[in-house]
Design an enzyme around this catalytic site. Structure first.
Site, PDB file in Angstrom:
ATOM      1  N   VAL A   1       0.842  -1.207   0.000  1.00  0.00           N
ATOM      2  CA  VAL A   1       0.000   0.000   0.000  1.00  0.00           C
ATOM      3  C   VAL A   1       0.878   1.260   0.000  1.00  0.00           C
ATOM      4  CG1 VAL A   1      -1.890  -1.184   1.187  1.00  0.00           C
ATOM      5  CG2 VAL A   1      -0.153  -0.005   2.551  1.00  0.00           C
ATOM      6  N   ASP A   2       2.231   1.059  -0.145  1.00  0.00           N
ATOM      7  CA  ASP A   2       3.159   2.187   0.024  1.00  0.00           C
ATOM      8  C   ASP A   2       3.278   3.088  -1.212  1.00  0.00           C
ATOM      9  OD1 ASP A   2       5.895  -0.230  -0.115  1.00  0.00           O
ATOM     10  OD2 ASP A   2       4.902   0.807  -1.758  1.00  0.00           O
TER      11      ASP A   2
ATOM     12  N   HIS B   1      -4.527  -4.299  -2.245  1.00  0.00           N
ATOM     13  CA  HIS B   1      -4.903  -3.986  -0.864  1.00  0.00           C
ATOM     14  C   HIS B   1      -5.033  -2.496  -0.600  1.00  0.00           C
ATOM     15  CE1 HIS B   1      -3.018  -8.121   0.221  1.00  0.00           C
ATOM     16  NE2 HIS B   1      -4.222  -8.230  -0.276  1.00  0.00           N
TER      17      HIS B   1
ATOM     18  N   CYS C   1     -19.888   8.956   4.707  1.00  0.00           N
ATOM     19  CA  CYS C   1     -20.378   9.426   3.396  1.00  0.00           C
ATOM     20  C   CYS C   1     -19.401   8.958   2.320  1.00  0.00           C
ATOM     21  CB  CYS C   1     -20.515  10.960   3.422  1.00  0.00           C
ATOM     22  SG  CYS C   1     -18.954  11.842   3.312  1.00  0.00           S
TER      23      CYS C   1
ATOM     24  N   CYS D   1     -13.825  13.784   8.443  1.00  0.00           N
ATOM     25  CA  CYS D   1     -14.339  14.063   7.099  1.00  0.00           C
ATOM     26  C   CYS D   1     -14.641  15.553   6.967  1.00  0.00           C
ATOM     27  CB  CYS D   1     -15.601  13.251   6.849  1.00  0.00           C
ATOM     28  SG  CYS D   1     -16.392  13.624   5.275  1.00  0.00           S
TER      29      CYS D   1
ATOM     30  N   CYS E   1     -18.673  15.750   6.245  1.00  0.00           N
ATOM     31  CA  CYS E   1     -19.759  15.442   7.206  1.00  0.00           C
ATOM     32  C   CYS E   1     -19.249  15.338   8.638  1.00  0.00           C
ATOM     33  CB  CYS E   1     -20.468  14.137   6.815  1.00  0.00           C
ATOM     34  SG  CYS E   1     -19.493  12.661   7.198  1.00  0.00           S
TER      35      CYS E   1
ATOM     36  N   GLY F   1       9.250 -10.948  -2.958  1.00  0.00           N
ATOM     37  CA  GLY F   1       9.195 -10.361  -1.619  1.00  0.00           C
ATOM     38  C   GLY F   1       7.872 -10.540  -0.904  1.00  0.00           C
ATOM     39  N   THR F   2       7.290 -11.751  -1.031  1.00  0.00           N
ATOM     40  CA  THR F   2       6.065 -11.981  -0.263  1.00  0.00           C
ATOM     41  C   THR F   2       6.123 -13.325   0.449  1.00  0.00           C
ATOM     42  OG1 THR F   2       3.640 -12.085  -0.321  1.00  0.00           O
ATOM     43  CG2 THR F   2       4.801 -12.977  -2.245  1.00  0.00           C
TER      44      THR F   2
ATOM     45  N   GLU G   1      14.118 -15.711   1.856  1.00  0.00           N
ATOM     46  CA  GLU G   1      13.937 -17.048   2.475  1.00  0.00           C
ATOM     47  C   GLU G   1      12.947 -17.838   1.615  1.00  0.00           C
ATOM     48  OE1 GLU G   1      12.264 -16.042   6.297  1.00  0.00           O
ATOM     49  OE2 GLU G   1      10.250 -15.763   5.463  1.00  0.00           O
TER      50      GLU G   1
HETATM   51  C1  BV8 Z   1     -10.745 -11.536   2.421  1.00  0.00           C
HETATM   52  C2  BV8 Z   1      -3.433  -3.762   3.674  1.00  0.00           C
HETATM   53  C3  BV8 Z   1     -12.999 -12.245   2.255  1.00  0.00           C
HETATM   54  C4  BV8 Z   1      -3.479  -3.187   5.043  1.00  0.00           C
HETATM   55  C5  BV8 Z   1      -3.294  -6.180   3.935  1.00  0.00           C
HETATM   56  C6  BV8 Z   1      -9.856 -15.766   9.205  1.00  0.00           C
HETATM   57  C7  BV8 Z   1     -10.655 -14.666   9.445  1.00  0.00           C
HETATM   58  C8  BV8 Z   1     -10.803 -13.638   8.510  1.00  0.00           C
HETATM   59  C9  BV8 Z   1     -10.140 -13.718   7.294  1.00  0.00           C
HETATM   60  C10 BV8 Z   1      -9.347 -14.844   7.074  1.00  0.00           C
HETATM   61  C11 BV8 Z   1      -9.204 -15.851   7.994  1.00  0.00           C
HETATM   62  N1  BV8 Z   1      -8.357 -16.787   7.481  1.00  0.00           N
HETATM   63  C12 BV8 Z   1      -7.962 -16.383   6.248  1.00  0.00           C
HETATM   64  C13 BV8 Z   1      -8.568 -15.222   5.992  1.00  0.00           C
HETATM   65  C14 BV8 Z   1      -8.423 -14.437   4.795  1.00  0.00           C
HETATM   66  C15 BV8 Z   1      -7.427 -13.333   5.099  1.00  0.00           C
HETATM   67  C16 BV8 Z   1      -6.045 -13.935   5.164  1.00  0.00           C
HETATM   68  O1  BV8 Z   1      -5.498 -14.300   4.151  1.00  0.00           O
HETATM   69  N2  BV8 Z   1      -5.494 -14.036   6.396  1.00  0.00           N
HETATM   70  C17 BV8 Z   1      -4.174 -14.633   6.519  1.00  0.00           C
HETATM   71  C18 BV8 Z   1      -3.423 -13.970   7.654  1.00  0.00           C
HETATM   72  C19 BV8 Z   1      -4.359 -16.136   6.760  1.00  0.00           C
HETATM   73  N3  BV8 Z   1      -7.538 -12.445   3.980  1.00  0.00           N
HETATM   74  C20 BV8 Z   1      -8.376 -11.399   4.068  1.00  0.00           C
HETATM   75  O2  BV8 Z   1      -8.974 -11.097   5.064  1.00  0.00           O
HETATM   76  C21 BV8 Z   1      -8.558 -10.631   2.777  1.00  0.00           C
HETATM   77  N4  BV8 Z   1      -9.961 -10.473   2.550  1.00  0.00           N
HETATM   78  O3  BV8 Z   1     -10.360 -12.672   2.412  1.00  0.00           O
HETATM   79  O4  BV8 Z   1     -12.062 -11.181   2.326  1.00  0.00           O
HETATM   80  C22 BV8 Z   1     -14.323 -11.610   2.214  1.00  0.00           C
HETATM   81  C23 BV8 Z   1     -15.106 -11.800   1.068  1.00  0.00           C
HETATM   82  C24 BV8 Z   1     -16.374 -11.245   1.055  1.00  0.00           C
HETATM   83  C25 BV8 Z   1     -16.845 -10.501   2.158  1.00  0.00           C
HETATM   84  C26 BV8 Z   1     -16.028 -10.307   3.277  1.00  0.00           C
HETATM   85  C27 BV8 Z   1     -14.758 -10.872   3.317  1.00  0.00           C
HETATM   86  C28 BV8 Z   1      -7.941  -9.242   2.898  1.00  0.00           C
HETATM   87  C29 BV8 Z   1      -6.430  -9.386   3.004  1.00  0.00           C
HETATM   88  C30 BV8 Z   1      -5.792  -8.007   2.889  1.00  0.00           C
HETATM   89  C31 BV8 Z   1      -5.318  -7.540   4.247  1.00  0.00           C
HETATM   90  N5  BV8 Z   1      -4.596  -6.271   4.090  1.00  0.00           N
HETATM   91  N6  BV8 Z   1      -2.673  -5.013   3.718  1.00  0.00           N
HETATM   92  C32 BV8 Z   1      -2.154  -2.615   5.439  1.00  0.00           C
HETATM   93  O5  BV8 Z   1      -1.149  -2.785   4.701  1.00  0.00           O
HETATM   94  O6  BV8 Z   1      -2.113  -2.009   6.506  1.00  0.00           O
HETATM   95  S1  BV8 Z   1      -2.366  -7.609   3.964  1.00  0.00           S
HETATM   96  C33 BV8 Z   1      -0.792  -7.156   4.404  1.00  0.00           C
HETATM   97  O7  BV8 Z   1      -0.174  -8.307   4.922  1.00  0.00           O
HETATM   98  C34 BV8 Z   1       0.052  -6.776   3.258  1.00  0.00           C
HETATM   99  O8  BV8 Z   1      -0.623  -6.008   2.301  1.00  0.00           O
HETATM  100  C35 BV8 Z   1       0.511  -8.079   2.707  1.00  0.00           C
HETATM  101  O9  BV8 Z   1      -0.399  -8.588   1.793  1.00  0.00           O
HETATM  102  C36 BV8 Z   1       0.479  -8.960   3.916  1.00  0.00           C
HETATM  103  C37 BV8 Z   1       1.870  -9.230   4.380  1.00  0.00           C
HETATM  104  O10 BV8 Z   1       2.383 -10.048   3.404  1.00  0.00           O
HETATM  105  P1  BV8 Z   1       3.761  -9.709   2.673  1.00  0.00           P
HETATM  106  O11 BV8 Z   1       3.570  -8.568   1.756  1.00  0.00           O
HETATM  107  O12 BV8 Z   1       4.226 -10.984   2.126  1.00  0.00           O
HETATM  108  O13 BV8 Z   1       4.719  -9.208   3.795  1.00  0.00           O
HETATM  109  P2  BV8 Z   1       5.410 -10.074   4.924  1.00  0.00           P
HETATM  110  O14 BV8 Z   1       6.005  -9.118   5.880  1.00  0.00           O
HETATM  111  O15 BV8 Z   1       4.458 -11.128   5.400  1.00  0.00           O
HETATM  112  O16 BV8 Z   1       6.581 -10.873   4.167  1.00  0.00           O
HETATM  113  C38 BV8 Z   1       7.644 -10.158   3.621  1.00  0.00           C
HETATM  114  C39 BV8 Z   1       8.368 -11.150   2.735  1.00  0.00           C
HETATM  115  O17 BV8 Z   1       9.439 -10.489   2.093  1.00  0.00           O
HETATM  116  C40 BV8 Z   1       8.978 -12.306   3.526  1.00  0.00           C
HETATM  117  O18 BV8 Z   1       8.756 -13.501   2.809  1.00  0.00           O
HETATM  118  C41 BV8 Z   1      10.463 -11.957   3.577  1.00  0.00           C
HETATM  119  O19 BV8 Z   1      11.274 -13.117   3.571  1.00  0.00           O
HETATM  120  C42 BV8 Z   1      10.632 -11.228   2.274  1.00  0.00           C
HETATM  121  N7  BV8 Z   1      11.708 -10.240   2.234  1.00  0.00           N
HETATM  122  C43 BV8 Z   1      12.117  -9.393   3.226  1.00  0.00           C
HETATM  123  N8  BV8 Z   1      13.106  -8.598   2.746  1.00  0.00           N
HETATM  124  C44 BV8 Z   1      13.302  -8.953   1.442  1.00  0.00           C
HETATM  125  C45 BV8 Z   1      12.435 -10.001   1.116  1.00  0.00           C
HETATM  126  N9  BV8 Z   1      12.393 -10.577  -0.108  1.00  0.00           N
HETATM  127  C46 BV8 Z   1      13.255 -10.108  -1.038  1.00  0.00           C
HETATM  128  N10 BV8 Z   1      14.127  -9.095  -0.813  1.00  0.00           N
HETATM  129  C47 BV8 Z   1      14.172  -8.494   0.406  1.00  0.00           C
HETATM  130  N11 BV8 Z   1      15.048  -7.477   0.621  1.00  0.00           N
HETATM  131 ZN    ZN Z   2     -18.140  12.125   5.445  1.00  0.00          ZN
END
Ligand code: BV8
Ligand code: ZN
Length: 236
Positions: free
Chosen positions: A91-92, A107, A118, A136, A139, A176-177, A204
């Site tokens: 989101v950056d 995201h 609103c 807001c 509103c 990077g995910t 990793e």
């Molecule tokens: C949905 C925005 C359905 C906000 C983000 C139980 C209850 C509720 C939901 C769920 C549940 N179980 C599963 C779910 C679904 C849930 C989910 O997947 N949960 C996970 C935890 C199991 N998903 C959702 O809720 C999604 N919505 O399913 O809705 C629905 C349908 C209809 C009606 C209602 C609902 C919404 C998911 C979006 C959440 N928002 N971000 C914000 O940023 O503040 S997610 C957020 O975390 C990030 O955006 C990103 O996606 C995620 C983190 O992941 P990464 O980007 O991979 O980052 P991370 O730190 O984990 O890893 C970094 C990686 O980089 C590592 O692998 C590391 O080794 C590597 N790295 C580090 N340095 C380097 C590198 N690689 C290369 N070079 C480097 N230098």
């Molecule tokens: Zn408003």
């Protein structure tokens, strides 16, 4: 020679080289909270001020960060390859800053705010935010960050475009995910299920490493530019 269709999925690791804390870091590092416990509608309803302090902290961190060579490589690829599609979980906004014009933001965008009552929404780049939480101007209700929280649905049209990009891709790059968040983590399988190949760039191994044709272990700000320099020579 027809150029390959390449789809790319990026996560927080692509911005790590720019100094943006990843979720695993931010999750651990921000006071005593885990990012996942703050990036939810429930947390916002319970304590909007705390959630805004978390986003304000991240906005301040991101405001000082510039795109790194991995972002730049992805902007070059978009310019050079007609069938290139970039999908990000971040989101950056650093992909847009690096020059990508058609990135799909699954995201949302930390620089967008929207009203909980609103239909007001706007870009807001004020750091630090004042007042906090922001209200807001139309509103007076609370504004929220323009991001998709856990438990919230993604934008259907954006998700559909992302699914199609990976379904049509000859090559999918996963950069990077941790591949733990859905439905984003499902996208690479759209490519492999149709005989496309998966390349992973991470410091990793992850759950996707076993289905990847190759894993480049190391910082993607180094490995991705190297891969692209070698790959584009094969296209000449
Ligand atoms: C949905 C925005 C359905 C906000 C983000 C139980 C209850 C509720 C939901 C769920 C549940 N179980 C599963 C779910 C679904 C849930 C989910 O997947 N949960 C996970 C935890 C199991 N998903 C959702 O809720 C999604 N919505 O399913 O809705 C629905 C349908 C209809 C009606 C209602 C609902 C919404 C998911 C979006 C959440 N928002 N971000 C914000 O940023 O503040 S997610 C957020 O975390 C990030 O955006 C990103 O996606 C995620 C983190 O992941 P990464 O980007 O991979 O980052 P991370 O730190 O984990 O890893 C970094 C990686 O980089 C590592 O692998 C590391 O080794 C590597 N790295 C580090 N340095 C380097 C590198 N690689 C290369 N070079 C480097 N230098
Ligand atoms: Zn408003």
């Amino acid at each position: 020679m027809t150029l390959p269709k390449i789809a790319v999925l990026t996560g927080a690791g692509v911005s790590a080289g720019s100094g943006v804390p990843t979720f695993r870091d931010a999750g651990g590092l921000w006071r005593e909270f885990r990012a996942q416990d703050l990036a939810t509608p429930q947390a916002f309803r319970r304590d909007p001020r705390l959630v805004w302090e978390f986003y304000d902290w991240r906005r301040q961190r991101i405001a000082g960060c510039a795109p790194n060579p991995a972002h730049q490589t992805l902007a070059e690829m978009e310019a050079d390859l007609p069938g290139f599609k970039l999908v990000t979980q971040n989101v950056d906004g650093l992909h847009t800053l690096a020059g990508n014009r058609r990135a799909l933001y699954l995201h949302g965008d930390i620089w967008q705010v929207r009203c909980i009552a609103c239909d007001y929404r706007a870009e807001n780049r004020q750091v630090p935010l004042d007042p906090l939480p922001p209200l807001c101007p139309r509103c007076g209700a609370l504004l929220r960050p323009g991001v998709v929280w856990f438990g919230e649905p993604l934008n259907g049209a954006i998700l559909h475009q992302a699914m199609r990009a990976f379904a049509e891709a000859d090559i999918a790059l996963i950069v990077g995910t941790s591949a733990l968040v859905y439905p984003a983590a499902d996208l690479p399988f759209q490519t492999t299920q149709r005989g496309g190949v998966l390349y992973e760039f991470n410091t990793e191994r992850t759950a996707l490493s076993d289905v990847a044709a190759a894993v480049w272990l190391g910082p993607c700000e180094t490995t991705l530019p190297q891969w692209w320099a070698d790959f584009r020579r094969t296209l000449a």
